[in-house]
Design an enzyme around this catalytic site. Structure first.
Site, short mmCIF file in Angstrom:
data_model
loop_
_atom_site.label_atom_id
_atom_site.label_comp_id
_atom_site.label_asym_id
_atom_site.label_seq_id
_atom_site.Cartn_x
_atom_site.Cartn_y
_atom_site.Cartn_z
N HIS A 99 0.85 -1.20 0.00
CA HIS A 99 0.00 0.00 0.00
C HIS A 99 0.88 1.25 0.00
O HIS A 99 1.27 1.75 1.05
CB HIS A 99 -0.91 -0.01 1.23
CG HIS A 99 -2.07 0.93 1.13
ND1 HIS A 99 -2.16 1.91 0.17
CD2 HIS A 99 -3.22 1.03 1.86
CE1 HIS A 99 -3.30 2.58 0.32
NE2 HIS A 99 -3.95 2.06 1.34
N TYR B 281 -0.89 7.10 3.50
CA TYR B 281 -0.39 6.24 4.57
C TYR B 281 1.13 6.25 4.52
O TYR B 281 1.72 6.98 3.72
CB TYR B 281 -1.04 4.84 4.45
CG TYR B 281 -2.54 4.94 4.61
CD1 TYR B 281 -3.09 5.39 5.81
CD2 TYR B 281 -3.40 4.66 3.56
CE1 TYR B 281 -4.47 5.53 5.96
CE2 TYR B 281 -4.78 4.80 3.70
CZ TYR B 281 -5.31 5.23 4.90
OH TYR B 281 -6.66 5.39 5.05
N ARG C 176 -16.20 -0.41 -4.92
CA ARG C 176 -17.59 -0.32 -4.45
C ARG C 176 -18.59 -1.10 -5.27
O ARG C 176 -19.56 -1.63 -4.74
CB ARG C 176 -17.99 1.15 -4.34
CG ARG C 176 -17.31 1.84 -3.16
CD ARG C 176 -17.33 3.33 -3.29
NE ARG C 176 -16.47 3.79 -4.38
CZ ARG C 176 -16.25 5.06 -4.68
NH1 ARG C 176 -16.83 5.99 -3.98
NH2 ARG C 176 -15.44 5.39 -5.68
C1 FNR Z 1 -11.39 1.64 0.08
N1 FNR Z 1 -10.18 1.85 -0.59
C2 FNR Z 1 -9.03 1.28 -0.10
N2 FNR Z 1 -7.87 1.39 -0.80
C3 FNR Z 1 -6.75 0.76 -0.41
O1 FNR Z 1 -5.74 0.84 -1.06
N3 FNR Z 1 -6.77 0.01 0.75
C4 FNR Z 1 -7.87 -0.12 1.51
O2 FNR Z 1 -7.85 -0.85 2.51
C5 FNR Z 1 -9.03 0.58 1.11
N4 FNR Z 1 -10.18 0.56 1.86
C6 FNR Z 1 -11.38 0.99 1.33
C7 FNR Z 1 -12.58 0.76 2.00
C8 FNR Z 1 -13.77 1.11 1.41
C9 FNR Z 1 -15.06 0.79 2.11
C10 FNR Z 1 -13.79 1.76 0.15
C11 FNR Z 1 -15.08 2.15 -0.53
C12 FNR Z 1 -12.60 2.04 -0.48
C13 FNR Z 1 -10.18 2.38 -1.96
C14 FNR Z 1 -10.57 1.30 -2.97
O3 FNR Z 1 -9.63 0.25 -3.01
C15 FNR Z 1 -10.72 1.88 -4.39
O4 FNR Z 1 -9.46 2.32 -4.83
C16 FNR Z 1 -11.70 3.05 -4.44
O5 FNR Z 1 -12.88 2.74 -3.73
C17 FNR Z 1 -12.04 3.45 -5.87
O6 FNR Z 1 -12.58 2.35 -6.56
P1 FNR Z 1 -14.19 2.16 -6.75
O7 FNR Z 1 -14.77 1.89 -5.41
O8 FNR Z 1 -14.73 3.41 -7.36
O9 FNR Z 1 -14.28 0.97 -7.68
#
Ligand code: FNR
Length: 401
Positions: free
Chosen positions: A190, A195, A365
């Site tokens: 990550h 972070y 999502r």
């Molecule tokens: C996330 N995202 C996220 N990203 C990441 O790198 N590590 C994580 O643990 C999380 N946690 C997380 C929790 C929740 C509930 C959401 C909605 C999002 C970001 C996620 O991986 C993604 O990059 C974004 O949500 C954008 O993609 P979508 O949701 O538009 O397909």
């Protein structure tokens, strides 16, 4: 053949993914915050990750999983700093494998964004989201590259010593070894969203004067050392992904004009170094490192950047694969990202072929809303995919029963 690229298998090192649709890591803030099960994945995670795997996502990635206790975003985060936490990951790995999927894990350290309460507790407690010790937090043990808060409502981090840096690199490698023992197929680091790893590369959050701050080479040094240590800790056949904040969306701010900020140009420079370090795929995200970021999330909002990085890598002859993420929700949209736009295909077929923006897509999502999204996409694109055998003898999904 006529199968869209999206549904063609993708082999990375020794692992073959059935298609190019992966579930993005998403924190569920659902682990125990104390006791022997602290940080361990639970039956909740098994369903959360197992369901999309059963319904065709070729890879599902476990949420940001902390490599040290103080590297959790919240007291309820997943962790892999202790051998006791291996069993929970193994349960999920066994389940995902049983339904024919592959499992990844995102190893993380929350840095200066640590010790916050899960989002749904934040406002109730009225403390700006800081997890105080009475709810399992560690506001006095939050670390970062420099003593600069993410915002006034977050903890003040302590500047990491070189000893802290060495220990954290080791913690990443140890967590990776545990993940291998648990049976995961892919490790993702990550390096995004402000972070720890991400905060080191930005001059807005890293104002160190030693070899870990200042120049581009110095700001990326900690990331490079973590990547090297993790690559050495995992089998040569195991894919390594890296999630990047491709831009922190601060270019227009006065602060960035004064101090500089992390942008796409530096991401490209960094990306060109990754394949030789043993990274296989760059997962292109953005933002999260500064409270004043100017971000406008919309359909494909990060996909163009993924395409830009991918083109630069190709021009430089770098074999790093690129993953696109962010508001990808429709079948045709997904197809175009990995195959190139229809017009581009038509115009350039004879000379160059289409221009894909990415080699794989990550879905967040939409897979929460609709865990069978992959099957719907297959149906829309006319791809015959096999239902899980156990769903009956009803034949292929496309034909129905
Ligand atoms: C996330 N995202 C996220 N990203 C990441 O790198 N590590 C994580 O643990 C999380 N946690 C997380 C929790 C929740 C509930 C959401 C909605 C999002 C970001 C996620 O991986 C993604 O990059 C974004 O949500 C954008 O993609 P979508 O949701 O538009 O397909």
């Amino acid at each position: 053949n006529s199968t869209p690229t999206l549904f063609k298998p993708l082999k990375i090192r020794d692992v073959t993914f059935q298609n190019r649709i992966f579930m993005a890591p998403m924190c569920m803030f659902s682990c125990a915050s104390s006791g022997p099960a602290i940080g361990s994945l639970t039956p909740y995670h098994l369903i959360h990750l197992g369901h999309p795997a059963l319904k065709g996502a070729s890879l599902v990635i476990i949420e940001a999983t902390a490599v040290t206790p103080n590297g959790r975003i919240s007291p309820n985060d997943s962790g892999l700093w202790d051998d006791l936490q291996i069993a929970g990951v193994k349960n999920v790995a066994d389940a995902v494998h049983a339904v024919g999927g592959k499992l990844g894990i995102q190893l993380a350290h929350a840095g200066r964004k640590a010790s916050t309460v899960a989002p749904w507790f934040g406002r109730q407690r009225g403390k700006g989201g800081v997890a105080e010790p009475e709810v399992g937090g560690w506001p006095d043990d939050v670390v970062g590259p420099s003593a600069i808060q993410w915002s006034e409502t977050y903890c003040m981090p302590r500047e990491m010593t070189k000893e802290d840096i060495r220990e954290t690199i080791e913690a990443f490698a140890d967590a990776a070894r545990r993940a291998v023992k648990a049976g995961v197929d892919v490790i993702e680091l990550h390096g995004a969203h402000g972070y720890l790893l991400s905060s080191f590369v930005s001059p807005l959050s890293n104002q160190r004067t030693d070899e870990y701050g200042g120049s581009f080479e110095n700001r990326i040094r900690f990331n490079v050392e973590v990547i090297k240590a993790v690559r050495e800790a995992i089998p040569p056949g195991m894919p390594l992904f890296y999630r990047i904040t491709s831009t922190e969306w601060m270019e227009e701010s006065d602060l960035a004009k004064e101090l500089g900020s992390w942008d796409v140009e530096q991401s490209i420079r960094f990306a060109k170094l990754l394949a030789p370090l043993g990274v296989d795929l760059l997962d292109v995200s953005s933002g999260g490192n500064h409270v004043k970021q100017r971000i406008w999330p919309h359909s494909n909002y990060q996909v163009g950047i993924a395409g830009q990085i991918r083109r630069a890598l190709k021009e430089a002859g770098q074999p790093l694969l690129v993953g696109a993420v962010g508001m990808i929700t429709e079948a045709d949209q997904a197809k175009e990202i990995v195959e190139g736009k229809e017009e581009a295909v038509m115009a350039k077929r004879l000379v160059e072929g289409p221009e894909p923006q990415a080699d794989a897509i990550l879905i967040g999502r939409q897979l929460l809303r609709e865990p069978e999204w992959v099957l719907r996409v297959a149906f829309r694109l006319g791809v015959e995919v096999q239902w899980p055998l156990q769903f009956g003898f009803s034949g292929k999904f496309l034909k129905g029963s």
